[in-house]
Motif scaffolding. Structure first.
Motif, PDB file in Angstrom:
ATOM      1  N   ARG A   1       5.036   5.073   2.746  1.00 54.46           N
ATOM      2  CA  ARG A   1       4.636   6.720   2.892  1.00 54.46           C
ATOM      3  C   ARG A   1       5.207   7.361   1.994  1.00 54.46           C
ATOM      4  O   ARG A   1       6.480   7.541   1.717  1.00 54.46           O
ATOM      5  CB  ARG A   1       4.800   7.138   4.391  1.00 54.46           C
TER       6      ARG A   1
ATOM      7  N   ARG B   1       0.574   6.087  -8.116  1.00 53.55           N
ATOM      8  CA  ARG B   1       0.163   5.522  -6.781  1.00 53.55           C
ATOM      9  C   ARG B   1      -0.556   4.128  -6.616  1.00 53.55           C
ATOM     10  O   ARG B   1      -0.840   3.524  -5.764  1.00 53.55           O
ATOM     11  CB  ARG B   1      -0.737   6.827  -6.042  1.00 53.55           C
TER      12      ARG B   1
ATOM     13  N   THR C   1       8.248   3.514  -5.257  1.00 51.06           N
ATOM     14  CA  THR C   1       7.320   4.617  -4.258  1.00 51.06           C
ATOM     15  C   THR C   1       8.078   5.865  -4.204  1.00 51.06           C
ATOM     16  O   THR C   1       7.572   6.517  -3.452  1.00 51.06           O
ATOM     17  CB  THR C   1       6.928   3.833  -3.247  1.00 51.06           C
TER      18      THR C   1
ATOM     19  N   VAL D   1       2.743  -0.348   4.462  1.00 51.75           N
ATOM     20  CA  VAL D   1       2.296   0.662   3.916  1.00 51.75           C
ATOM     21  C   VAL D   1       3.622   1.813   3.473  1.00 51.75           C
ATOM     22  O   VAL D   1       4.286   1.856   4.631  1.00 51.75           O
ATOM     23  CB  VAL D   1       1.502   1.504   4.821  1.00 51.75           C
TER      24      VAL D   1
ATOM     25  N   LYS E   1       0.816  -6.664   5.570  1.00 49.25           N
ATOM     26  CA  LYS E   1       0.503  -5.395   4.925  1.00 49.25           C
ATOM     27  C   LYS E   1       1.819  -4.633   5.031  1.00 49.25           C
ATOM     28  O   LYS E   1       2.153  -4.343   6.256  1.00 49.25           O
ATOM     29  CB  LYS E   1      -0.686  -4.869   5.429  1.00 49.25           C
TER      30      LYS E   1
ATOM     31  N   CYS F   1      -3.888   9.751   2.723  1.00 48.12           N
ATOM     32  CA  CYS F   1      -5.067   8.762   1.917  1.00 48.12           C
ATOM     33  C   CYS F   1      -4.236   7.396   1.470  1.00 48.12           C
ATOM     34  O   CYS F   1      -2.982   7.583   0.901  1.00 48.12           O
ATOM     35  CB  CYS F   1      -5.433   9.597   0.759  1.00 48.12           C
ATOM     36  N   GLU F   2      -4.503   6.478   1.953  1.00 43.59           N
ATOM     37  CA  GLU F   2      -4.220   5.090   1.850  1.00 43.59           C
ATOM     38  C   GLU F   2      -4.484   4.431   0.615  1.00 43.59           C
ATOM     39  O   GLU F   2      -5.729   4.330   0.514  1.00 43.59           O
ATOM     40  CB  GLU F   2      -4.223   4.282   3.071  1.00 43.59           C
ATOM     41  N   THR F   3      -3.969   3.744  -0.161  1.00 44.69           N
ATOM     42  CA  THR F   3      -4.094   3.234  -1.703  1.00 44.69           C
ATOM     43  C   THR F   3      -3.397   1.908  -1.650  1.00 44.69           C
ATOM     44  O   THR F   3      -2.420   1.901  -1.578  1.00 44.69           O
ATOM     45  CB  THR F   3      -3.700   3.993  -2.631  1.00 44.69           C
ATOM     46  N   LYS F   4      -4.113   0.777  -2.142  1.00 45.06           N
ATOM     47  CA  LYS F   4      -3.440  -0.396  -2.483  1.00 45.06           C
ATOM     48  C   LYS F   4      -2.737  -0.204  -3.949  1.00 45.06           C
ATOM     49  O   LYS F   4      -3.147   0.634  -4.786  1.00 45.06           O
ATOM     50  CB  LYS F   4      -4.548  -1.546  -2.952  1.00 45.06           C
TER      51      LYS F   4
ATOM     52  N   TYR G   1       0.896  -0.973   0.059  1.00 45.41           N
ATOM     53  CA  TYR G   1      -0.006  -0.107   0.094  1.00 45.41           C
ATOM     54  C   TYR G   1       0.935   1.484  -0.127  1.00 45.41           C
ATOM     55  O   TYR G   1       2.091   1.207   0.424  1.00 45.41           O
ATOM     56  CB  TYR G   1      -0.791   0.084   1.346  1.00 45.41           C
ATOM     57  N   VAL G   2       0.405   2.358  -0.547  1.00 44.06           N
ATOM     58  CA  VAL G   2       0.920   3.608  -0.326  1.00 44.06           C
ATOM     59  C   VAL G   2       0.172   4.635   0.299  1.00 44.06           C
ATOM     60  O   VAL G   2      -1.282   4.550   0.338  1.00 44.06           O
ATOM     61  CB  VAL G   2       1.484   4.308  -2.027  1.00 44.06           C
ATOM     62  N   CYS G   3       0.849   5.747   0.787  1.00 46.66           N
ATOM     63  CA  CYS G   3       0.067   6.588   1.487  1.00 46.66           C
ATOM     64  C   CYS G   3       0.492   7.995   1.684  1.00 46.66           C
ATOM     65  O   CYS G   3       1.763   8.061   1.676  1.00 46.66           O
ATOM     66  CB  CYS G   3      -0.293   6.281   3.417  1.00 46.66           C
TER      67      CYS G   3
END
Length: 643
Positions: A208, A82, A174, A206, A204, A26-29, A20-22
């Motif tokens: 950033r 993203r 990312t 994330v 999972k 706002c977090e997005t797969k 995931y990215v944030c």
């Protein structure tokens, strides 16, 4: 710490599904799925893992490995980097086909993950089917060719190596400053080998994406440069779009009365209707932007890598006192043209710079120059939209030998010019429709002529100018934004080079619209060779002449609508303005992908406006026109910046 025993390929699928990215909370797969053309080097390894348990990943079936990778890159671009679609292929030609797309992604700083199959790590069955053997190193395979065109490259020769390989892959994918193609080669035997993977690798994760603010000292340098400037020009690059800084840039320019121009990557980050928007700049720039650029005493490039097309081969900025400043998240790009630099996120930097300049009560010295330049260009636009036959373009093509025009018009019954067609397209399609293009004369026309207030509606791949991106890119954009109409704008040369993902769009029930401009040639390059005195050699689509043996026979008539109809697309054949307007309106009503086969008169594209492009020309030639072209080039080169 728990462990899970699984194959390397199964662990790869699980890992990708949990990234995931944030950004800005706002977090997005991050990984939407995997596009693949399964061959023997991938189908029973990664293919088995995707068949057994794909998790939340979608599997897309490509038709050409280069095309599916372009689709994935465009998908990432439309999602502002993203979200991605990973691309998997077999070893050998399947892998090699993705190299062009990887280069394209890297040039444009677009995240693209390619997972090519590789030869056996154990080497026992070598040489396997499709293996390239190098006597100087058995370690070398086709996938080594990805190294020059990727930001990160790895080969997983043991299943436990997957962990560090993929963590580093995500690091690059990312990172706004380092984004580009990532190649992780997966030997076909290792894909099926098992290992006890720690559960923390599979959980999972994330990533950033943080807005990096420039150092205060660097911002002070840029502010000082602006304070000493009376006639600055802002260049809006792709970094403005990915930073979502379009509105911020508009507000910045309005606050200080600074005009801004757009690169191909930056177009649609800001509103075309802004009173300070001049449109496209550089080699493919328009009269308004380039005339202001000629006189500017400071160029502030925001999120631009300052390519030769943007700077007109470092010749465009004619003011002898001109300086360059740059805001860029990449230190590499920020250093270009010896710029005063501020390294950081475009939005964060512009917000901080606004505060500094406001405190110092800065305002440019422009009077009515901006509105006058825009008015002059608007008048030119009216002419370009009204041209209906080749004689309207006679001044432009005088040095380009328009001999094939009459022949093409007679062969096709065509009475449609390229510039008028573009104006009609803009008038008839939705304001928020996404336009996708890449190569030939069309990107030049579009950078000059296309206007939109819909943000992120212009998806032009012009960093690599890769023929064949257009249709695959349109599918990627549609997958990213299924709620909007998407139009691929392609020449006949690009269509012939790569159009297979048109079938994938039909397979996926994702409607795209292809506007195919047929002028029976690689028209842009034909213009380039003939305007520099070179003969008409191999750039028009002609039969081989049985008498002379050269490619000088009659033009080849092609029914592109019939080709697309064979795939199941709704098609239209267009030869005049009435037919074009009818087709554009009817295509909106369709639920399946469409193709409009536009027969457009050769040589009816836009021309240069106060710009120059440095290309290598023969310094010794028998032809007087070629000698004059070289002398003209040398004169321009003497006026250009040296670095």
């Amino acid at each position: 710490m728990g462990t899970v025993r699984m194959t390397m390929a199964q662990a790869l699928v699980r890992f990708l599904d949990n990234q995931y990215v944030c950004m800005d909370g706002c977090e997005t797969k991050f990984v939407e799925g995997v596009a693949a053309i399964f061959g023997h080097g991938i189908v029973v390894g990664l293919g088995q893992a995707l068949d057994e348990n794909p998790g939340g990943l979608k599997v897309f079936q490509g038709k050409n490995e280069q095309g599916m990778a372009h689709m994935a890159a465009s998908f990432a671009k439309q999602n502002k980097r993203r979200k991605i679609i990973a691309c998997a292929s077999s070893i050998g030609p399947g892998a090699a086909n993705m190299i062009t797309a990887a280069a394209c992604a890297t040039v444009n700083n677009i995240p693209l993950l390619v997972l090519p199959g590789d030869t056996f790590a154990i080497r026992q069955p070598d040489p396997v089917l499709q293996q390239v053997e190098q006597p100087n190193s058995l370690q070398t395979t086709t996938n080594d060719a990805f190294k020059p065109v990727c930001k990160y490259w790895d080969r997983v020769e043991r299943p436990e190596q997957l962990m560090t390989a993929m963590i580093n892959a995500m690091r690059v994918l990312t990172d706004p400053a380092e984004a580009g193609a990532v190649c992780v080669a997966v030997p076909q035997d290792v894909q099926g080998e098992s290992y006890d993977y720690p559960d923390y690798f599979l959980r999972k994760r994330v990533h950033r994406i943080v807005r990096q603010s420039p150092a205060r000292e660097e911002l002070e340098d840029v502010a000082s440069a602006l304070m000493n400037s009376k006639r600055p020009l802002v260049i809006c690059g792709g970094g403005v779009k990915y930073s979502e800084a379009g509105e911020t840039l508009e507000n910045f320019c309005e606050r200080f009365n600074i005009p801004f121009a757009e690169t191909q990557a930056g177009k649609s980050a800001c509103r075309s209707s802004s009173p300070l928007c001049l449109g496209g700049v550089g080699v493919t720039g328009n009269l308004a932007a380039n005339s202001i650029a000629w006189e500017a005493d400071l160029i502030l490039a925001v999120g631009s890598r300052l390519s030769d097309f943007t700077t007109s081969s470092k010749w465009l900025f004619r003011n002898p006192e001109v300086k360059v400043a740059s805001i860029n998240v990449s230190r590499f790009h920020a250093y270009k043209m010896d710029a005063v630099k501020a390294v950081g996120d475009a939005k964060a930097a512009l917000e901080e710079l606004t505060k500094l300049l406001s405190e110092r009560k800065y305002r440019s010295s422009y009077g009515n120059e901006i509105s006058v330049a825009k008015t002059e260009w608007n008048e030119e636009m009216k002419k370009l939209g009204s041209y209906s036959c080749r004689k309207d373009f006679q001044p432009m093509i005088a040095a380009r030998n328009p001999g094939s025009m009459e022949e093409f018009a007679k062969m096709t019954g065509c009475a449609l010019t390229q510039t008028a067609a573009i104006c009609a397209v803009r008038k008839h399609i939705a304001e928020d429709a996404i336009l996708v293009g890449a190569s030939g004369s069309l990107p030049g026309d579009l950078q000059r002529m296309w206007t939109t207030d819909a943000r992120d509606s212009y998806n032009m791949e012009y960093g690599y100018s890769c023929m064949g991106y257009e249709i695959a890119g349109a599918l990627g954009a549609k997958l990213a934004r299924p709620d909007r109409e998407v139009y691929a704008v392609a020449g006949d040369g690009s269509f012939l080079m790569l159009h297979t993902e048109l079938l994938t769009s039909i397979q996926e029930h994702q409607k795209i619209n292809v506007l195919l401009f047929d002028n029976a040639s690689f028209g842009c390059i034909n213009n380039l060779q003939m305007s520099n005195g070179v003969g008409n050699l191999g750039t028009e689509f002609r039969f081989r002449d049985s008498g002379t043996g050269g490619l000088t026979g009659a033009l080849i008539p092609v029914n592109y609508a019939a080709v697309a109809a064979g795939y199941g697309a709704k098609t239209y054949s267009v030869r005049n303005m009435d037919e074009l307007e009818e087709a554009l309106e009817d295509s909106k009503k369709q639920n399946v992908s469409t193709l409009i086969d536009l027969k457009v008169l050769p040589k009816t594209m836009t021309h240069d406006y106060l710009s120059w492009w440095h290309v290598g020309l023969a310094s010794t030639a028998e032809n007087e026109a070629e000698r004059e072209a070289f002398e003209n080039k040398e004169a321009h080169r003497a006026q250009a910046r040296k670095y």
